[in-house]
Design an enzyme around this catalytic site. Structure first.
Site, PDB file in Angstrom:
ATOM      1  N   GLU A 186       0.835  -1.212   0.000  1.00  0.00           N
ATOM      2  CA  GLU A 186       0.000   0.000   0.000  1.00  0.00           C
ATOM      3  C   GLU A 186       0.858   1.246   0.000  1.00  0.00           C
ATOM      4  O   GLU A 186       0.553   2.229  -0.685  1.00  0.00           O
ATOM      5  CB  GLU A 186      -0.924   0.006   1.230  1.00  0.00           C
ATOM      6  CG  GLU A 186      -2.001   1.096   1.192  1.00  0.00           C
ATOM      7  CD  GLU A 186      -1.592   2.420   1.860  1.00  0.00           C
ATOM      8  OE1 GLU A 186      -2.382   3.369   1.780  1.00  0.00           O
ATOM      9  OE2 GLU A 186      -0.494   2.523   2.440  1.00  0.00           O
ATOM     10  N   GLU A 187       1.927   1.220   0.787  1.00  0.00           N
ATOM     11  CA  GLU A 187       2.726   2.437   0.995  1.00  0.00           C
ATOM     12  C   GLU A 187       3.462   2.880  -0.274  1.00  0.00           C
ATOM     13  O   GLU A 187       4.042   3.962  -0.310  1.00  0.00           O
ATOM     14  CB  GLU A 187       3.725   2.225   2.145  1.00  0.00           C
ATOM     15  CG  GLU A 187       3.077   2.051   3.519  1.00  0.00           C
ATOM     16  CD  GLU A 187       2.469   3.330   4.095  1.00  0.00           C
ATOM     17  OE1 GLU A 187       2.522   4.376   3.438  1.00  0.00           O
ATOM     18  OE2 GLU A 187       1.925   3.262   5.210  1.00  0.00           O
TER      19      GLU A 187
HETATM   20 ZN   LIG Z   1      -1.674   3.559   5.899  1.00  0.00          ZN
END
Ligand SMILES: [Zn+2]
Length: 344
Positions: free
Chosen positions: A209-210
């Site tokens: 996600e990052e």
């Molecule tokens: Zn987050």
């Protein structure tokens, strides 16, 4: 607290989430019917509806996305002195990276010290003291001869910051509460609802996600849920030096119901449904508008033919530092609201 501590202290840079994934799997396995790991590394757990939906309603598929990766680094080069140069995976403020301990996942786990290049304060010039180093100027010292370092560490090995989770006041403080608090919330929701949900629930601990909400997109495409809910942290800028209007959320004042950020605008219907539930059940909540930043909702909303999405946000102070801090009351409100939604 014990589970949150383990979640927070286990490393998992984007793309190398295996240790934290194992931990989440061991907790979630007994609560669901099926689990699998997909090609990008998402952990997908399926919990079928435990009761019939209201007459005339189809069973809806609800996906819960909790990213399990944390901002971290990969070894980029090893110099002649055996110092590691690193590449960040995720957005760091380099001002928060001075004098940190790090974990290097080499042939075996090694502890190192992270600092920028340059001279210590005693002998630094005024000019040097004012300079904010770039990511490329940081290095890891393992205090071993170069020959030994090169035996134990290779380019591409993951590096994460080290910090213990502690209870401070009414809060928990540590590293990567963004986003291990989400897994904590979801695990507690699945425990709480038992067989009381009329929807098929897909819990996904998403990967990467990052670095751009990558795992959430592929898993939403594969699962094709009707409704997708991201659980993530958001800014609580209720601290000195920030205008009240820029607080986004305030610590301890309830779970955040996201209206929009720069990656997605939540489905109005879902925002209204969450607000109505919170009001009737007297669960503290705050509406959130985040000027910049995104969650897994951004890719779940747009993958395949798209779907209704929303993010529930845990207010977090000092985000993307090793002092990320969340309030016990907000975590409880998150569990209560999501449980109420999934069982209604
Ligand atoms: Zn987050």
């Amino acid at each position: 607290m014990e589970l949150l501590k383990r979640l927070s202290e286990t490393p998992g840079v984007p793309g190398r989430e295996e240790r934290v994934r194992e931990l989440i799997l061991s907790e979630i396995g007994p609560l669901v019917a099926e689990t699998r790991v997909d090609a990008i590394g998402n952990l997908i757990a399926f919990k079928p509806a435990g009761k019939k939906p209201p007459r005339g309603w189809a069973v809806e598929k609800v996906m819960l996305a909790c990213h399990m990766d944390e901002i971290g680094f990969y070894v980029r080069a090893i110099d002649d002195e055996g110092r590691l140069r690193i590449q960040n995976a995720g957005g760091f403020d380099t001002r928060n990276l001075f004098a940190r301990r790090v974990l290097v996942q080499g042939k075996r786990d090694l502890i190192g010290v992270l600092n920028p290049t340059g001279r210590p304060v005693h002998i630094a010039t005024d000019e040097e003291k004012k300079k904010i180093p770039t990511m490329a100027e940081f290095f890891v010292d393992l205090f071993l001869p170069a020959r030994k370092v090169k035996q134990l560490v290779r380019v591409g090995d993951p590096v994460t910051l080290i910090q213990t989770l502690e209870q401070i006041g009414d809060c928990y403080s540590g590293k990567c509460l963004d986003n291990r608090v989400a897994a904590w919330v979801a695990i507690n929701v699945l425990r709480k609802i038992g067989k009381r949900s009329p929807c098929d629930i897909y819990f996904v601990a998403t990967a990467q996600e990052e670095v751009g909400c990558r795992g959430a997109g592929t898993s939403a495409f594969g699962i094709d849920p009707d409704i997708a809910i991201a659980i993530d942290t958001t800014l609580a800028c209720d601290t000195p030096g920030i205008d009240k209007a820029d607080a986004v959320t305030r610590l301890g004042e309830g779970i955040g119901i996201k209206v929009m950020d720069s990656g997605s605008i939540s489905s109005r219907e879902l925002v209204d449904a969450m607000v109505a539930l919170a009001e009737t059940k007297r669960i503290p909540y705050q509406l959130e508008v985040l000027p910049r930043g995104a969650t897994d909702a951004s890719s779940m909303q747009r993958s395949g033919a798209g779907r209704r999405t929303i993010t529930l946000s845990v207010p977090t102070r000092y985000i993307h530092t090793v002092t990320e801090t969340c309030h016990v009351a907000d975590l409880k409100a998150g569990v209560d609201l999501l449980s109420a939604y999934l069982t209604k």
